[in-house]
Design a protein around this motif. Structure first.
Motif, PDB file in Angstrom:
ATOM      1  N   ALA A  55     -52.543 -51.043  -0.254  1.00 46.83           N
ATOM      2  CA  ALA A  55     -51.549 -50.191  -0.915  1.00 46.83           C
ATOM      3  C   ALA A  55     -50.706 -49.399   0.076  1.00 46.83           C
ATOM      4  O   ALA A  55     -49.784 -48.687  -0.335  1.00 46.83           O
ATOM      5  CB  ALA A  55     -52.248 -49.226  -1.871  1.00 46.83           C
ATOM      6  N   SER A  56     -50.990 -49.508   1.368  1.00 44.64           N
ATOM      7  CA  SER A  56     -50.301 -48.678   2.363  1.00 44.64           C
ATOM      8  C   SER A  56     -48.801 -48.949   2.420  1.00 44.64           C
ATOM      9  O   SER A  56     -48.008 -48.034   2.664  1.00 44.64           O
ATOM     10  CB  SER A  56     -50.926 -48.880   3.741  1.00 44.64           C
ATOM     11  OG  SER A  56     -50.842 -50.233   4.146  1.00 44.64           O
ATOM     12  N   GLY A  57     -48.397 -50.195   2.192  1.00 40.51           N
ATOM     13  CA  GLY A  57     -46.971 -50.505   2.182  1.00 40.51           C
ATOM     14  C   GLY A  57     -46.240 -49.786   1.067  1.00 40.51           C
ATOM     15  O   GLY A  57     -45.132 -49.264   1.256  1.00 40.51           O
ATOM     16  N   GLU A  58     -46.860 -49.739  -0.118  1.00 42.16           N
ATOM     17  CA  GLU A  58     -46.266 -49.018  -1.247  1.00 42.16           C
ATOM     18  C   GLU A  58     -46.251 -47.517  -0.976  1.00 42.16           C
ATOM     19  O   GLU A  58     -45.292 -46.820  -1.336  1.00 42.16           O
ATOM     20  CB  GLU A  58     -47.059 -49.308  -2.522  1.00 42.16           C
ATOM     21  CG  GLU A  58     -46.617 -48.533  -3.748  1.00 42.16           C
ATOM     22  CD  GLU A  58     -45.195 -48.848  -4.195  1.00 42.16           C
ATOM     23  OE1 GLU A  58     -44.662 -48.076  -5.028  1.00 42.16           O
ATOM     24  OE2 GLU A  58     -44.618 -49.849  -3.734  1.00 42.16           O
ATOM     25  N   LEU A  59     -47.290 -47.015  -0.292  1.00 43.69           N
ATOM     26  CA  LEU A  59     -47.324 -45.588   0.056  1.00 43.69           C
ATOM     27  C   LEU A  59     -46.191 -45.258   1.016  1.00 43.69           C
ATOM     28  O   LEU A  59     -45.527 -44.220   0.870  1.00 43.69           O
ATOM     29  CB  LEU A  59     -48.675 -45.248   0.684  1.00 43.69           C
ATOM     30  CG  LEU A  59     -48.867 -43.793   1.123  1.00 43.69           C
ATOM     31  CD1 LEU A  59     -48.709 -42.839  -0.066  1.00 43.69           C
ATOM     32  CD2 LEU A  59     -50.228 -43.612   1.783  1.00 43.69           C
ATOM     33  N   TRP A  60     -45.930 -46.132   1.992  1.00 53.27           N
ATOM     34  CA  TRP A  60     -44.814 -45.906   2.905  1.00 53.27           C
ATOM     35  C   TRP A  60     -43.484 -45.933   2.154  1.00 53.27           C
ATOM     36  O   TRP A  60     -42.609 -45.106   2.398  1.00 53.27           O
ATOM     37  CB  TRP A  60     -44.818 -46.959   4.016  1.00 53.27           C
ATOM     38  CG  TRP A  60     -43.541 -47.023   4.792  1.00 53.27           C
ATOM     39  CD1 TRP A  60     -42.536 -47.947   4.659  1.00 53.27           C
ATOM     40  CD2 TRP A  60     -43.096 -46.109   5.801  1.00 53.27           C
ATOM     41  NE1 TRP A  60     -41.511 -47.677   5.525  1.00 53.27           N
ATOM     42  CE2 TRP A  60     -41.828 -46.548   6.232  1.00 53.27           C
ATOM     43  CE3 TRP A  60     -43.640 -44.974   6.369  1.00 53.27           C
ATOM     44  CZ2 TRP A  60     -41.103 -45.889   7.226  1.00 53.27           C
ATOM     45  CZ3 TRP A  60     -42.919 -44.308   7.362  1.00 53.27           C
ATOM     46  CH2 TRP A  60     -41.665 -44.767   7.778  1.00 53.27           C
TER      47      TRP A  60
END
Length: 471
Positions: free
Chosen positions: A191-196
């Motif tokens: 999910a880190s890409g969506e968080l960025w």
């Protein structure tokens, strides 16, 4: 190469190469891919065509060439797979990043006056791990010194008084494997890409608010960035980003100076506030019906970049990002290709070590299907499926432009007597013939020639630097 140190079979293959194609013609033929660990072999026809008239100026077939193929470098960015190709990628990444701060390659030199930040965003804690930290004087701190450390339900005392070396295998390993939340970590990775993405939206909104507060139209400013992803030793992804403030003309991507009222300190506050406030909850999962809460960790570092700064200059920042753009999971100790049902069992073990449990978490959670299938697809990357280097379109040049410029330069060296370059195009009909060198002897000769060429280039650079110093 010293023939006394080579196996008899290698010596025989080297002699056979000399007797068939000859060393020099063959080395000249493979020069473009000489240092590559696994070059791509291509077979077919090559035509040089006058672009204006359509006339075929020359035609060649690979059947007339040594080995009847063309060798093309694999072009991977990963240093663990091919150090030579990764070094080329790293050099390109360095110039791509640096030109966005100092100008050049289509970027005006006025960007040196734009506010610029180096931002590090990390994952939250999923359980205590062994670490290595330094004091202000540079001494290594005890890992997790606790006089009143708790003992977990599994009987592990959550403390460590060891001063770990940089390459200590314990760094990044949980103090208690059974207490560590491996599920939450792999979900955070995926999910880190969506968080960025959401953080970038909140940064833009924060920029609009401060612009209005200073009487500036929000549409007249824009933040542009380049970022790389890096795996920590514990297997959690984190991001390093360079962020630059530009002025903006709506409908135009030109890079112009921003309003003077918005300085680096103001932008740093905007970024820090967005990182602290951005969070969201994932979709439900059978293992966590309420979903997982996704947010950044407490270690958010925002620093200003200044030209010539000994601690954090534009060269330091560009070199740092370029270095990590060539890595993936190597620092975690894991390196594999995409996993399948047959190969997952080799790496995934819910009762194994830390990395084996992370891979098992990816595989088990991904069995849910739907959006969660991404965890299985990227289990070999511990759940992270994003690009390791991304940038805003107008940060600077592109990798494609750098590759085209390099190819054009090489072509010009080889076509001194040809017609003007703008009237000539190359039309090739090539098909895949295989990957890798035909023999171990070929690989050895090619890599040795490439090493000598690198040494000569380095000596030439040192000589040029010495001449410039004398001037």
């Amino acid at each position: 190469m010293d023939s006394t140190t080579l196996a008899p079979g290698l010596v025989a293959d080297i002699i056979a190469r000399s007797e068939t194609t000859g060393w020099e013609p063959w080395l000249s033929h493979v020069a473009g891919a000489a240092g590559c660990s696994a070059p791509v072999r291509l077979r077919g026809d090559l035509h040089t065509v006058n672009e204006t008239t359509g006339q075929i100026l020359s035609a060649r077939s690979t059947d007339t060439m040594p080995d009847r193929v063309i060798y093309k470098a694999c072009g991977t960015r990963r240093a663990s797979l091919c150090p030579t190709c990764a070094k080329t990628y790293q050099h390109d990444a360095f110039h791509l990043v640096r030109s966005g701060m100092t100008g050049g390659k289509g970027v005006p030199e006025s960007v040196t006056a734009h506010p610029a930040l180096f931002v590090t965003l990390t994952a939250p804690a999923f359980g205590p791990v062994h670490t290595r930290a330094l004091t202000a004087s540079g001494k290594v701190r005890p890992c997790r010194a606790r006089r009143d450390a708790d003992t977990c339900s599994h009987g592990v005392r959550l403390a460590c008084h060891t001063r770990h070396d940089e390459d200590a295998a314990a760094i990044g390993q949980p103090l208690c494997l059974d207490c560590y939340d491996h599920d939450a970590q792999v979900v955070w990775n995926v999910a880190s890409g969506e968080l960025w993405r959401r953080t970038r939206i909140n940064i833009d909104r924060g920029l609009a608010r401060v612009a209005k507060a200073h009487g500036i139209a929000p549409a007249s400013v824009r933040l542009r960035y380049v970022k790389v992803a890096e795996f920590q030793r514990r297997g959690a992804i984190h991001f390093h980003a360079l962020i630059r403030l530009d002025g903006r003309i709506p409908g135009d991507d030109a890079i112009i100076p921003p309003p003077a009222a918005l300085d680096a300190d103001i932008i740093a506050n905007v970024v820090a506030e967005a990182a602290a406030s951005t969070r969201f909850r994932t979709d439900e999962h059978d293992e966590r019906p309420e979903g997982w809460l996704i947010h950044w960790g407490s270690q958010v570092d925002v620093r200003q970049i200044e030209l010539g700064d000994d601690e954090l200059s534009e060269n330091h920042a560009a070199g740092y990002l370029a270095k990590y753009a060539t890595k993936a999971t190597e620092d975690t100790g894991h390196l594999s290709g995409r996993l399948t049902e047959a190969t997952a069992a080799v790496y995934a073990d819910p009762e194994g070590d830390h990395i084996a449990r992370l891979i098992a978490a990816c595989w088990d959670l991904g069995a849910e299907g739907g959006e969660w299938i991404k965890l299985r697809r990227w289990a070999h990357m511990l759940g992270f499926g994003g690009h390791f280097m991304t940038k805003a379109r107008a940060w600077s040049t592109t990798f494609g432009a750098l590759r085209d410029a390099r190819a054009q330069w090489i072509r010009c060296q080889q076509e001194v007597d040809a017609e003007p370059a703008e009237t000539i195009v190359l039309v090739n009909y090539l098909r895949y013939d295989g990957t890798g060198w035909h023999t171990e002897a070929d690989a050895l000769m090619a890599s040795s020639a490439a090493a000598r060429a690198r040494e000569q280039r380095q000596l030439a650079r040192e000589a040029l630097d010495e001449l410039n110093t004398m001037d």
